[in-house]
Design a protein around this motif. Sequence first.
Motif, short mmCIF file in Angstrom:
data_model
loop_
_atom_site.label_atom_id
_atom_site.label_comp_id
_atom_site.label_asym_id
_atom_site.label_seq_id
_atom_site.Cartn_x
_atom_site.Cartn_y
_atom_site.Cartn_z
N ASP A 38 48.11 -9.82 60.07
CA ASP A 38 48.41 -10.57 61.30
C ASP A 38 47.53 -11.80 61.37
OD1 ASP A 38 49.89 -10.62 63.87
OD2 ASP A 38 47.86 -10.64 64.68
N GLU A 77 55.74 -10.04 59.04
CA GLU A 77 54.50 -10.23 58.30
C GLU A 77 54.59 -11.29 57.21
OE1 GLU A 77 52.25 -6.03 58.14
OE2 GLU A 77 54.21 -6.04 57.17
N ALA A 103 52.58 -14.39 57.96
CA ALA A 103 51.15 -14.11 57.89
C ALA A 103 50.70 -14.05 56.43
CB ALA A 103 50.81 -12.81 58.60
N SER A 157 51.07 -7.29 67.91
CA SER A 157 50.77 -6.85 66.54
C SER A 157 50.34 -5.39 66.50
CB SER A 157 49.73 -7.75 65.89
OG SER A 157 48.46 -7.55 66.46
N HIS A 214 46.36 -14.36 64.37
CA HIS A 214 46.41 -14.52 65.81
C HIS A 214 45.34 -15.51 66.29
CE1 HIS A 214 44.00 -10.92 64.87
NE2 HIS A 214 43.16 -11.42 65.75
#
Length: 181
Positions: free
Chosen positions: A115, A21, A24, A168, A117
Amino acid sequence: MASIADELAERLAGFAPEPGEAAALHAMRGLLARGAAAFRRTEYEPGHFTASAFVLSPEGDELLLIEHRTLRRWLQPGGHIEAVDATVLDAARRELREETGVTDAALLGGLFDLDVHLIPPGKAPAHRHFDLRFLFRAANRALESSEEVRGARWCSLEEVSRLNTDESVVRAVRKLQARAR
């Protein structure tokens, strides 16, 4: 009154990333510096913030997942932050209600997971979702699938990794299982 950007800055400042993480979190802090544009669903370069809800069953042994209409994968309820949302938590609660009919879920702490993506091109160009994820526990198992999703269901934590989902979601399940030990 604090802005949604200020509220999110506070949440991110207090978030302790787990392995997987940190990148992110760094990317989200960078996106947040772009101000209000970071919350607009029409911001495609690099993308925009979204909010999601990981929801445990009342007993804590199952997770609520939706089959995403466009992506055709089993994911947690969530989606875009709208102008009606005063906070990112409000957005997660609204998306949970709209996609599953769940209105009585109790929040279990602050941010649970982060997350970033890729969303493939479709109605919009390819872009990234910077997803802020909260953990809830439902008061009951009642569900009402909406037209926004193909379906909603409770899945055992062990079953999630066998579904057509993404890494995730599996990572979040590992976090839940580690907490239970």
